[in-house]
Design an enzyme around this catalytic site. Structure first.
Site, PDB file in Angstrom:
ATOM      1  N   HIS A   1       0.851  -1.185   0.000  1.00 53.01           N
ATOM      2  CA  HIS A   1       0.000   0.000   0.000  1.00 53.01           C
ATOM      3  C   HIS A   1       0.890   1.239   0.000  1.00 53.01           C
ATOM      4  O   HIS A   1       2.126   1.139   0.024  1.00 53.01           O
ATOM      5  CB  HIS A   1      -0.939  -0.001   1.202  1.00 53.01           C
ATOM      6  CG  HIS A   1      -2.071  -0.983   1.076  1.00 53.01           C
ATOM      7  ND1 HIS A   1      -3.090  -0.811   0.167  1.00 53.01           N
ATOM      8  CD2 HIS A   1      -2.323  -2.153   1.726  1.00 53.01           C
ATOM      9  CE1 HIS A   1      -3.940  -1.823   0.269  1.00 53.01           C
ATOM     10  NE2 HIS A   1      -3.496  -2.651   1.198  1.00 53.01           N
ATOM     11  N   ASP A   2       0.236   2.385  -0.018  1.00 54.04           N
ATOM     12  CA  ASP A   2       0.956   3.655  -0.137  1.00 54.04           C
ATOM     13  C   ASP A   2       2.160   3.727   0.804  1.00 54.04           C
ATOM     14  O   ASP A   2       3.252   4.119   0.391  1.00 54.04           O
ATOM     15  CB  ASP A   2      -0.009   4.809   0.159  1.00 54.04           C
ATOM     16  CG  ASP A   2       0.659   6.175   0.153  1.00 54.04           C
ATOM     17  OD1 ASP A   2       0.576   6.887  -0.856  1.00 54.04           O
ATOM     18  OD2 ASP A   2       1.283   6.532   1.179  1.00 54.04           O
TER      19      ASP A   2
ATOM     20  N   ASP B   1       0.093   6.821  -3.608  1.00 53.52           N
ATOM     21  CA  ASP B   1      -1.144   6.428  -4.280  1.00 53.52           C
ATOM     22  C   ASP B   1      -1.581   7.436  -5.342  1.00 53.52           C
ATOM     23  O   ASP B   1      -1.795   7.079  -6.502  1.00 53.52           O
ATOM     24  CB  ASP B   1      -2.280   6.274  -3.253  1.00 53.52           C
ATOM     25  CG  ASP B   1      -2.336   4.895  -2.641  1.00 53.52           C
ATOM     26  OD1 ASP B   1      -1.518   4.037  -3.016  1.00 53.52           O
ATOM     27  OD2 ASP B   1      -3.187   4.661  -1.764  1.00 53.52           O
TER      28      ASP B   1
END
Length: 382
Positions: free
Chosen positions: A122-123, A152
């Site tokens: 994820h980010d 993101d």
């Protein structure tokens, strides 16, 4: 609008890909989001101006439908892990053979090659791998990710949209499409180019949170005001710093020099105590019309009421009354004209889109009956 006439197939995903599609839609592209079937609601909160088609890609007929959509379009935005589209026979090699003008944008965390290419993340993971996370955070504290904005949305969705637009521009000369390999790690790192290229200037030679622009300097920070709100201070240049001191009612002769790093903690304490004596709006009035670089820290509920933002129309409301930022940048001749309508329901436009792509009414009904596609309907809001 700048992208009128460009047809985009966006395979439904989370955060970065929907933002990329929304940017293209806001500037005139026709964006068709391909959702999965058997989904109660879309997770795409950035679906402004898009249409939705629901296709069951577990069925060969569904894969065939998606193939037709892709080869008759200008752009495909694909957010899946490495190899997913190849297993369906819909990788860029296959689709570019059928449509040599296709721009095939692959938006992933780690890119299409390398040891991490197939890994989840994820980010915060992508930001960590970019090197930037190590620089974010207060002094003597752990690294701190600023929401999921940098990897993101900036390094991912926005960089991917830029890559698509550049590929479309190049296609206008060569007539050929190409693959856009948008890695959020690399996109975030590229956004941080200033960090790398300014290291020799001494801007980042101290520990995290102790440098000029990372909350180390007391004249580049935020301060709490008497009413519990905050102001942002960015008085870097000497002439701006002088106006800051003047507005705060501080005598420069009683303070350490601005760039005396060892005295920054003392100076921060002075600023903290002084800003706490007035409300945010009182400080706004004190610094209004000056170059002290002091601005209010506005909440999401306040930004549209600020006179500057209101005059420029920087925020807009859709037909449901939901507020969001106006597309940027502003183009003088072909500005973005975002759709005011609500976001589409999953599969809401299946019939219309399939017929547009050459399916006859009976074929569409057959696909619906076989569970290859779904046609969502607007639900009453009780």
């Amino acid at each position: 609008m700048a992208l009128v006439g460009i047809r985009v197939i966006e395979l439904a995903g989370l955060a970065p890909a929907p933002f990329c599609g929304m940017v293209l839609s806001d500037f005139g592209a026709r964006v068709i989001r391909v959702d999965r079937t058997k989904v109660a609601m879309a997770m795409d909160s950035q679906a402004r101006g898009k249409q939705s088609v629901a296709i069951n890609l577990k069925k060969p007929q569904g894969v065939a439908v998606l193939r037709r959509l892709c080869i008759q379009s200008d752009v495909v935005i694909e957010p899946f892990r490495q190899g997913v589209m190849e297993k369906l026979g819909l990788g860029p090699r296959e689709l570019l053979l059928e449509n040599p003008r296709l721009i095939y944008a692959r938006l992933t965390g780690f890119g299409q090659s390398g040891p991490c290419a197939a890994s989840a993340g994820h980010d915060i993971n992508f930001l960590a791998m970019s090197g930037l996370l190590s620089m974010l955070g207060r002094s003597s504290d752990k690294p701190y990710a600023p929401l999921n904005l940098v990897a993101d949305f900036a390094g991912g969705g926005l960089m991917c949209a830029l890559g698509i637009v550049m590929a479309l521009l190049e296609r206008s000369r060569s007539g050929k499409g190409q693959v856009v390999d948008a890695s959020m790690v690399e996109g975030a790192a590229y956004l941080g180019s200033f960090m790398w290229k300014s290291r020799s200037l001494g801007l980042w030679n101290r520990p995290r949170g102790q440098n000029l622009l990372d909350s180390g300097a007391p004249f580049y920070d935020t301060y709490r005001t008497a009413d519990g709100e905050h102001v942002a201070v960015g008085a870097l240049e000497p002439q701006f710093y002088s106006q800051l001191l003047q507005g705060l009612g501080l005598d420069p002769s009683t303070l350490p020099p601005q760039m005396s790093v060892s005295d920054w903690p003392q100076l921060r304490q002075v600023f903290t105590e002084r800003f706490a004596t007035k409300t945010r709006e009182e400080w706004v009035r004190v610094f209004e019309g000056t170059d002290a670089c002091v601005t209010p820290v506005l909440s999401l509920d306040e930004v549209d009421r600020h006179p500057h933002n209101r005059e420029r129309g920087s925020f807009l409301q859709d037909s449901q009354g939901v507020e969001s930022p106006r597309p940027a940048p502003v183009l003088s001749r072909t500005p973005a004209t975002p759709s005011p309508g609500r976001d589409p329901f999953v599969g809401e436009h299946t019939r219309d889109v399939l017929q547009e792509f050459g399916y006859g009414p009976e074929e569409v009904e057959g696909l619906l009956a076989a569970g290859v596609v779904e046609c969502g309907k607007a639900r009453a809001r009780l």
